[in-house]
Scaffold this motif. Structure first.
Motif, PDB file in Angstrom:
ATOM      1  N   ASP A 121       3.774  10.056   3.092  1.00  0.00           N
ATOM      2  CA  ASP A 121       4.370   9.466   1.889  1.00  0.00           C
ATOM      3  C   ASP A 121       3.543   8.312   1.326  1.00  0.00           C
ATOM      4  O   ASP A 121       3.998   7.576   0.461  1.00  0.00           O
ATOM      5  CB  ASP A 121       5.812   9.015   2.150  1.00  0.00           C
ATOM      6  N   GLY A 122       2.339   8.134   1.854  1.00  0.00           N
ATOM      7  CA  GLY A 122       1.435   7.131   1.333  1.00  0.00           C
ATOM      8  C   GLY A 122       1.574   5.749   1.930  1.00  0.00           C
ATOM      9  O   GLY A 122       0.795   4.846   1.605  1.00  0.00           O
ATOM     10  N   THR A 123       2.559   5.541   2.832  1.00  0.00           N
ATOM     11  CA  THR A 123       2.730   4.230   3.458  1.00  0.00           C
ATOM     12  C   THR A 123       2.352   4.303   4.934  1.00  0.00           C
ATOM     13  O   THR A 123       2.321   5.385   5.528  1.00  0.00           O
ATOM     14  CB  THR A 123       4.178   3.723   3.317  1.00  0.00           C
ATOM     15  N   CYS A 124       2.065   3.143   5.511  1.00  0.00           N
ATOM     16  CA  CYS A 124       1.631   3.078   6.906  1.00  0.00           C
ATOM     17  C   CYS A 124       2.695   3.651   7.848  1.00  0.00           C
ATOM     18  O   CYS A 124       3.896   3.580   7.571  1.00  0.00           O
ATOM     19  CB  CYS A 124       1.354   1.631   7.290  1.00  0.00           C
TER      20      CYS A 124
ATOM     21  N   ARG B 298      -2.837  -2.744  -0.616  1.00  0.00           N
ATOM     22  CA  ARG B 298      -2.991  -2.826   0.835  1.00  0.00           C
ATOM     23  C   ARG B 298      -3.318  -4.242   1.285  1.00  0.00           C
ATOM     24  O   ARG B 298      -3.911  -5.020   0.544  1.00  0.00           O
ATOM     25  CB  ARG B 298      -4.119  -1.896   1.297  1.00  0.00           C
ATOM     26  N   ARG B 299      -2.947  -4.538   2.517  1.00  0.00           N
ATOM     27  CA  ARG B 299      -3.314  -5.810   3.137  1.00  0.00           C
ATOM     28  C   ARG B 299      -4.493  -5.584   4.074  1.00  0.00           C
ATOM     29  O   ARG B 299      -4.591  -4.551   4.752  1.00  0.00           O
ATOM     30  CB  ARG B 299      -2.160  -6.392   3.955  1.00  0.00           C
ATOM     31  N   ILE B 300      -5.370  -6.572   4.149  1.00  0.00           N
ATOM     32  CA  ILE B 300      -6.465  -6.515   5.105  1.00  0.00           C
ATOM     33  C   ILE B 300      -5.897  -6.599   6.520  1.00  0.00           C
ATOM     34  O   ILE B 300      -5.027  -7.416   6.812  1.00  0.00           O
ATOM     35  CB  ILE B 300      -7.455  -7.668   4.874  1.00  0.00           C
ATOM     36  N   GLY B 301      -6.370  -5.726   7.411  1.00  0.00           N
ATOM     37  CA  GLY B 301      -5.952  -5.768   8.804  1.00  0.00           C
ATOM     38  C   GLY B 301      -4.877  -4.778   9.173  1.00  0.00           C
ATOM     39  O   GLY B 301      -4.563  -4.615  10.363  1.00  0.00           O
ATOM     40  N   ASP B 302      -4.286  -4.086   8.192  1.00  0.00           N
ATOM     41  CA  ASP B 302      -3.241  -3.106   8.485  1.00  0.00           C
ATOM     42  C   ASP B 302      -3.863  -1.749   8.821  1.00  0.00           C
ATOM     43  O   ASP B 302      -4.587  -1.169   8.005  1.00  0.00           O
ATOM     44  CB  ASP B 302      -2.306  -2.945   7.284  1.00  0.00           C
ATOM     45  N   ALA B 303      -3.580  -1.240  10.017  1.00  0.00           N
ATOM     46  CA  ALA B 303      -4.035   0.095  10.382  1.00  0.00           C
ATOM     47  C   ALA B 303      -3.219   1.142   9.624  1.00  0.00           C
ATOM     48  O   ALA B 303      -2.053   0.910   9.288  1.00  0.00           O
ATOM     49  CB  ALA B 303      -3.898   0.308  11.885  1.00  0.00           C
TER      50      ALA B 303
ATOM     51  N   GLY C 131       0.798  -1.215   0.000  1.00  0.00           N
ATOM     52  CA  GLY C 131       0.000   0.000   0.000  1.00  0.00           C
ATOM     53  C   GLY C 131       0.830   1.263   0.000  1.00  0.00           C
ATOM     54  O   GLY C 131       1.678   1.460   0.873  1.00  0.00           O
ATOM     55  N   THR C 132       0.610   2.107  -1.010  1.00  0.00           N
ATOM     56  CA  THR C 132       1.301   3.401  -1.092  1.00  0.00           C
ATOM     57  C   THR C 132       0.309   4.536  -1.230  1.00  0.00           C
ATOM     58  O   THR C 132       0.689   5.656  -1.571  1.00  0.00           O
ATOM     59  CB  THR C 132       2.261   3.415  -2.299  1.00  0.00           C
ATOM     60  N   ASP C 133      -0.950   4.255  -0.939  1.00  0.00           N
ATOM     61  CA  ASP C 133      -1.993   5.265  -1.097  1.00  0.00           C
ATOM     62  C   ASP C 133      -2.707   5.580   0.218  1.00  0.00           C
ATOM     63  O   ASP C 133      -3.848   6.050   0.227  1.00  0.00           O
ATOM     64  CB  ASP C 133      -3.013   4.811  -2.144  1.00  0.00           C
ATOM     65  N   TYR C 134      -2.047   5.313   1.319  1.00  0.00           N
ATOM     66  CA  TYR C 134      -2.632   5.649   2.623  1.00  0.00           C
ATOM     67  C   TYR C 134      -2.586   7.163   2.852  1.00  0.00           C
ATOM     68  O   TYR C 134      -1.711   7.858   2.305  1.00  0.00           O
ATOM     69  CB  TYR C 134      -1.860   4.952   3.742  1.00  0.00           C
ATOM     70  N   PRO C 135      -3.477   7.714   3.661  1.00  0.00           N
ATOM     71  CA  PRO C 135      -3.472   9.153   3.940  1.00  0.00           C
ATOM     72  C   PRO C 135      -2.382   9.542   4.935  1.00  0.00           C
ATOM     73  O   PRO C 135      -2.654  10.018   6.043  1.00  0.00           O
ATOM     74  CB  PRO C 135      -4.877   9.397   4.503  1.00  0.00           C
TER      75      PRO C 135
ATOM     76  N   ARG D  66       6.750   8.295  18.746  1.00  0.00           N
ATOM     77  CA  ARG D  66       7.148   8.859  17.455  1.00  0.00           C
ATOM     78  C   ARG D  66       6.882   7.838  16.367  1.00  0.00           C
ATOM     79  O   ARG D  66       7.180   6.659  16.539  1.00  0.00           O
ATOM     80  CB  ARG D  66       8.636   9.220  17.448  1.00  0.00           C
ATOM     81  N   GLY D  67       6.330   8.298  15.254  1.00  0.00           N
ATOM     82  CA  GLY D  67       6.006   7.382  14.181  1.00  0.00           C
ATOM     83  C   GLY D  67       6.945   7.502  12.995  1.00  0.00           C
ATOM     84  O   GLY D  67       7.442   8.593  12.680  1.00  0.00           O
ATOM     85  N   PHE D  68       7.188   6.379  12.346  1.00  0.00           N
ATOM     86  CA  PHE D  68       7.981   6.337  11.115  1.00  0.00           C
ATOM     87  C   PHE D  68       7.188   5.568  10.072  1.00  0.00           C
ATOM     88  O   PHE D  68       6.593   4.533  10.366  1.00  0.00           O
ATOM     89  CB  PHE D  68       9.331   5.653  11.342  1.00  0.00           C
ATOM     90  N   SER D  69       7.220   6.060   8.844  1.00  0.00           N
ATOM     91  CA  SER D  69       6.536   5.363   7.765  1.00  0.00           C
ATOM     92  C   SER D  69       7.367   4.175   7.298  1.00  0.00           C
ATOM     93  O   SER D  69       8.564   4.063   7.599  1.00  0.00           O
ATOM     94  CB  SER D  69       6.296   6.308   6.592  1.00  0.00           C
TER      95      SER D  69
END
Length: 345
Positions: free
Chosen positions: A217-220, A282-287, A210-214, A256-259
């Motif tokens: 940079d589009g990743t989790c 995207r995978r099912i279950g990934d926040a 998944g590279t289209d997350y909000p 602190r979060g990192f993509s």
């Protein structure tokens, strides 16, 4: 008194055993070795091979050892696998935990530290860091199975002379700075583990789901915590309960979060190697994004993180992968690898 560590031959469990031994605790380990390794155990720990739901074995362990506390790691941890095979996750993580809790109550074991997960939160609204009062809405059977165990612990603590601490881990990574143990599971799915394997040529590429997350940079986005800091949180939780503290739930992360892409770039920088990245859906279950508010752990447990650095986490993970390479070249020796002090950043 003695601490029983379930899953103590696994990744986090083996680090916990070493930390307990370093702290002067007597330790008993129960592990079925389905994903753990006997060689990862500290020699001073007493080992029983078997299942956490084996009532006769548990009674034997409690009869032969003065166990006053259990630190419970045993279980299944792969989110996509839990989506594909949910019933096995409810069996391993919930049903068997119920059997362990019941055995603990029967044996009058007073203290219980549970390896829970930030997956109980799922994707949260807004950009604020997640605290323990956030809505609980797991997006995978893995997260739900852990939440159900938390609920059992809560109810058991109300009914019996039994105190628990549930530690909700964010993303655990890295390896023992002294080089004694690390993530050794073949086919592991942890991002930093997979990235370091790819950097060292053990895998031909790494996949980004998944590279289209909000996100920026589009990743989790995830909050990564060094495994050695995590084990210290368990030690603090155990001390707090032994000193009379009540049951509590606490997040374990740095805040602190990192993509995903930021983590991959860090692995490239630290390792000095580039590697192939494949992109898929995207995978099912990934926040989407989940970052910890660690205030409860800091204030209630007195936890003081030491390794709050993505670079240090990656460096220790890389060093462990190099040791695994050596172990493979030398034919899988069963003795412990020599301590290797990696220093701090």
């Amino acid at each position: 008194m003695t601490v029983l560590v379930t899953g103590g031959a696994g990744y986090i469990g083996s680090h916990m055993v070493w930390s307990l031994i370093d702290a002067g605790e007597a330790v008993v380990v129960l592990d079925n070795l389905s994903t753990g390794f006997h060689w990862a155990l500290a020699r001073k720990a007493r080992f029983y091979e078997g299942d956490i739901a084996d009532k006769l074995l548990l009674r034997t362990i409690f009869a032969e050892n003065e166990v006053d506390a259990i630190i419970h790691f045993a279980g299944s941890v792969v989110v996509p696998e839990s989506v594909a095979n949910p019933l096995s996750y409810y069996e391993n993580n919930t049903v068997k935990s119920q059997a362990l809790i019941a055995a603990a109550v029967e044996a009058e074991v007073r203290y219980f530290v549970f390896s829970s997960t930030a997956a109980v939160y799922g994707t949260q609204d807004g950009s604020a860091r997640v605290d323990e009062t956030a809505p609980l809405r797991p997006e995978s059977p893995y997260g739900t199975s852990k939440l159900m165990t938390e609920m059992m612990l809560r109810d058991a603590s109300r009914a019996y002379n039994f105190t628990y601490t549930a530690l909700r881990y964010f993303n655990v990574a890295g390896a023992d700075p002294r080089g004694r143990t690390g993530q050794s599971t073949v086919g592991a799915t942890h991002l930093i583990k997979v990235a370091t394997e790819t950097a060292l040529g053990k895998r031909g590429s790494i996949e980004v789901y998944g590279t289209d997350y909000p996100t920026h940079d589009g990743t989790c986005v995830r909050d990564f915590i060094h495994v050695s800091d995590l084990t210290v949180a368990h030690l603090m939780a155990l001390r707090r309960m032994r000193e009379g503290g009540g049951s509590i739930v606490a997040n374990c992360g740095y805040g602190r979060g990192f993509s995903v892409l930021e983590v991959l770039n860090c692995v490239r920088t630290v390792s000095g190697y580039d590697f192939k990245v494949r992109y898929s859906g995207r995978r099912i279950g990934d926040a989407v994004s989940i970052v910890c508010n660690p205030a409860v752990a800091l204030n209630e447990l007195g936890w003081i993180p030491k390794y709050d650095s993505l670079e240090f986490i990656v460096r220790t993970a890389l060093s462990w992968e190099e040791q695994l390479n050596l172990r493979s070249i030398e034919g899988g020796r069963e003795d412990h690898l020599a301590d290797r002090n990696l220093g701090n950043v």
